[in-house]
Motif scaffolding. Structure first.
Motif, PDB file in Angstrom:
ATOM      1  N   VAL A 121       0.862  -1.182   0.000  1.00  0.00           N
ATOM      2  CA  VAL A 121       0.000   0.000   0.000  1.00  0.00           C
ATOM      3  C   VAL A 121       0.900   1.234   0.000  1.00  0.00           C
ATOM      4  N   LEU A 122       0.845   1.995  -1.100  1.00  0.00           N
ATOM      5  CA  LEU A 122       1.648   3.211  -1.207  1.00  0.00           C
ATOM      6  C   LEU A 122       0.966   4.380  -0.513  1.00  0.00           C
ATOM      7  N   PRO A 123       1.728   5.323   0.025  1.00  0.00           N
ATOM      8  CA  PRO A 123       1.130   6.591   0.442  1.00  0.00           C
ATOM      9  C   PRO A 123       0.463   7.231  -0.779  1.00  0.00           C
ATOM     10  N   GLU A 124      -0.657   7.865  -0.582  1.00  0.00           N
ATOM     11  CA  GLU A 124      -1.435   8.393  -1.706  1.00  0.00           C
ATOM     12  C   GLU A 124      -0.623   9.354  -2.565  1.00  0.00           C
ATOM     13  N   ARG A 125       0.280  10.092  -1.945  1.00  0.00           N
ATOM     14  CA  ARG A 125       1.044  11.104  -2.690  1.00  0.00           C
ATOM     15  C   ARG A 125       2.071  10.486  -3.647  1.00  0.00           C
ATOM     16  N   LEU A 126       2.340   9.143  -3.497  1.00  0.00           N
ATOM     17  CA  LEU A 126       3.326   8.490  -4.362  1.00  0.00           C
ATOM     18  C   LEU A 126       2.693   7.723  -5.514  1.00  0.00           C
ATOM     19  N   VAL A 127       1.375   7.601  -5.522  1.00  0.00           N
ATOM     20  CA  VAL A 127       0.703   6.732  -6.493  1.00  0.00           C
ATOM     21  C   VAL A 127       0.959   7.178  -7.928  1.00  0.00           C
ATOM     22  N   GLU A 128       0.782   8.459  -8.204  1.00  0.00           N
ATOM     23  CA  GLU A 128       0.936   8.953  -9.576  1.00  0.00           C
ATOM     24  C   GLU A 128       2.366   8.771 -10.067  1.00  0.00           C
ATOM     25  N   ALA A 129       3.341   9.070  -9.207  1.00  0.00           N
ATOM     26  CA  ALA A 129       4.745   8.922  -9.592  1.00  0.00           C
ATOM     27  C   ALA A 129       5.085   7.455  -9.843  1.00  0.00           C
ATOM     28  N   PHE A 130       4.529   6.567  -9.053  1.00  0.00           N
ATOM     29  CA  PHE A 130       4.766   5.131  -9.246  1.00  0.00           C
ATOM     30  C   PHE A 130       4.206   4.675 -10.592  1.00  0.00           C
ATOM     31  N   ALA A 131       2.992   5.135 -10.908  1.00  0.00           N
ATOM     32  CA  ALA A 131       2.363   4.746 -12.179  1.00  0.00           C
ATOM     33  C   ALA A 131       3.165   5.267 -13.367  1.00  0.00           C
ATOM     34  N   GLN A 132       3.696   6.466 -13.263  1.00  0.00           N
ATOM     35  CA  GLN A 132       4.473   7.036 -14.360  1.00  0.00           C
ATOM     36  C   GLN A 132       5.789   6.298 -14.580  1.00  0.00           C
ATOM     37  N   LYS A 133       6.403   5.868 -13.486  1.00  0.00           N
ATOM     38  CA  LYS A 133       7.722   5.249 -13.584  1.00  0.00           C
ATOM     39  C   LYS A 133       7.658   3.756 -13.910  1.00  0.00           C
ATOM     40  N   LEU A 134       6.678   3.042 -13.297  1.00  0.00           N
ATOM     41  CA  LEU A 134       6.624   1.582 -13.449  1.00  0.00           C
ATOM     42  C   LEU A 134       5.336   1.099 -14.100  1.00  0.00           C
ATOM     43  N   GLY A 135       4.567   2.026 -14.644  1.00  0.00           N
ATOM     44  CA  GLY A 135       3.283   1.661 -15.228  1.00  0.00           C
ATOM     45  C   GLY A 135       3.370   0.756 -16.435  1.00  0.00           C
TER      46      GLY A 135
END
Length: 490
Positions: free
Chosen positions: A320-334
């Motif tokens: 479970v990621l902190p909400e503020r990291l979700v978008e960055a995670f999707a951009q990098k590892l999506g």
């Protein structure tokens, strides 16, 4: 012919009582080495029981090394079993060797679970429902986050049972915690300095190290990881298991958790990886809140797995990621696909939604509580109780056993193994100053024990990690006998 009084079987089944009775006859040398046993049909007729009952008892005796069979000739008392139990009874010189081809009689070092406890019927029922539903998602590729159905089911489970409120977009499904750790390294970058607990979970350390991170073991005390040490090594990521530390069983108190969060919020690039190791199995009191649930700064990545509650071979974990990291995670590892099949994810989602997972957890808590109590009771009934102490047994699926003896700890560990008991030392989970698993050196954490002192200054205290999840109730008595043999035989 073997004669057994079934009126003395108490609460045991016919199969269990027959197994125990024949085992005792071998232990007492009343059935001799290489002696032929009655055929299944002859013994069943003599005792007035079914052939199936005798067959099942014989199979268990074969599995545990007491007897062996020769096709078309019959069943015979095992040479190994006869020699071993004869020496136990007479307290004479023993042959400690265990053939390399044999498995350990009891393995306290593994995290296996009982095959018969897996809910096969409910799981297969759920699988058929998923297949019959002709769900088009079965044939679709799932993105790096995983099945939406499973992520929603996990959200509800975390809310209902762990008081953690998150949304499905924060959850990433992985094929085991190893894959999640590797993804985290790729996301956070390989320039991180990561701290791990000392003693601690060596697999996490090795995964981080092999992925290129600088890893630094940090000592723990009776309250958890020592936060001041994080500043000294200039770490910016820390891996902790605050709900139930492995291997010590320590639970990080609220004050220390607050200190950890305060450390993390001091810098933008600091993060905490919270491994919620076997927290579902707590047998006394209410668990402290998940670290992420009290994190107001988006610093905690929460990780858990279904491997401990369902089966070690069940390779579905989640973070479970902190909400503020979700978008960055999707951009990098999506660009990644989820490594778990859609069919497994949808089956697990429905298994949770239908209440089967909760029911299974409750059943397993009762089973493990009983198993733990039976093992501890058996230990307390032996001479070991005079020289041993049990610690951290109220949570998780392992406890510590401190034993006072004349042996060095590695010698005592080998004596256990020679008696068919595979067991790990607490010291096996430490790191030395070169950041490798400790072989010999300082042990910063002292497990508080009432065993210290005594009349004989040469006595040493060896602390063992007893992982009891995979042992069988039927083997507890014999296991404890072998442990006593290892400790007391000269």
């Amino acid at each position: 012919m073997i004669t057994i009084d079934f009126e003395k079987k108490g609460n045991l089944s016919l199969t269990d009582f027959l197994f125990e009775s024949i085992k005792n006859l071998i232990s007492e040398n009343k059935l001799k080495n290489q002696e032929k046993l009655p055929s299944k049909r002859a013994l069943a007729s003599h005792l007035g029981i079914s052939v199936i009952t005798v067959q099942n008892a014989y199979l268990r005796l074969i599995d545990e090394g007491y007897i062996y069979s020769i096709e078309k000739k019959g069943f015979f008392v095992s040479d190994f079993a006869s020699q071993f139990h004869k020496s136990v009874e007479k307290k004479s010189e023993i042959n400690y060797s265990v053939p390399e081809s044999k498995k350990y009689f009891t393995d306290f070092a593994s995290n296996s679970t009982s095959l018969e406890k897996f809910p096969f019927t409910l799981w297969s029922h759920t699988m058929r429902q998923v297949l019959n539903g002709q769900n088009e998602n079965l044939l679709k590729r799932t993105n790096v986050f995983g099945s939406l159905e499973l992520r929603k089911a996990i959200c509800k489970y975390l809310s209902d049972f762990r008081n953690l409120e998150v949304n499905e977009n924060q959850i990433i499904i992985g094929a085991g915690t190893e894959s999640l750790y590797s993804m985290l390294v790729q996301f956070l970058g390989r320039n991180q300095r990561i701290a791990v607990e000392n003693p601690g979970y060596h697999k996490a350390y090795e995964i981080f190290r092999l992925n290129g991170l600088e890893c630094f073991p940090v000592d723990i005390d009776e309250k958890g990881i020592i936060v001041s040490e994080l500043e000294k090594i200039n770490a910016n990521v820390v891996h902790v298991s605050p709900s139930h530390h492995f291997p010590t069983g320590i639970i990080t108190d609220f004050k220390r958790r607050s200190e950890l969060l305060d450390w993390a919020k001091k810098s933008e690039d600091r993060f905490i990886i919270e491994d919620d190791y076997d927290s579902e199995f707590r047998f006394a009191g209410k668990p402290l809140p998940i670290l992420q649930s009290i994190d107001n700064f988006g610093k905690v990545v929460y990780i858990n797995t279904f491997s401990k509650t369902l089966s070690p071979s069940f390779r579905i974990s989640y973070m479970v990621l902190p909400e503020r990291l979700v978008e960055a995670f999707a951009q990098k590892l999506g660009f990644y696909s989820c490594q778990v099949s859609s069919f497994e994810q949808l089956t697990l989602a429905k298994f949770i939604e239908d209440g089967f997972y909760e029911k299974h957890i409750n059943k397993m808590k009762n089973y493990y509580r009983s198993l733990r109590n039976n093992l501890i009771t058996a230990l307390k009934k032996t001479e070991l109780s005079k020289i041993a102490e049990i610690k951290e047994e109220t949570a998780g699926l392992h406890f510590l056993l401190a034993i006072k003896s004349d042996f060095e700890e590695k010698t005592l560990q080998q004596r256990f193994r020679n008696c068919g008991i595979n067991i790990s030392l607490l010291s096996d989970y430490y790191y030395d100053k070169g950041d490798r698993p400790l072989e010999k050196g300082d042990r910063p954490l002292t497990v508080q024990s009432s065993l210290a002192g005594g009349d004989r200054p040469l006595e040493k205290i060896s602390t063992f990690v007893i992982n009891y999840s995979g042992i069988e109730n039927s083997k507890i008595s014999e296991t404890v006998k072998r442990m006593c043999l290892a400790v007391f035989e000269k």
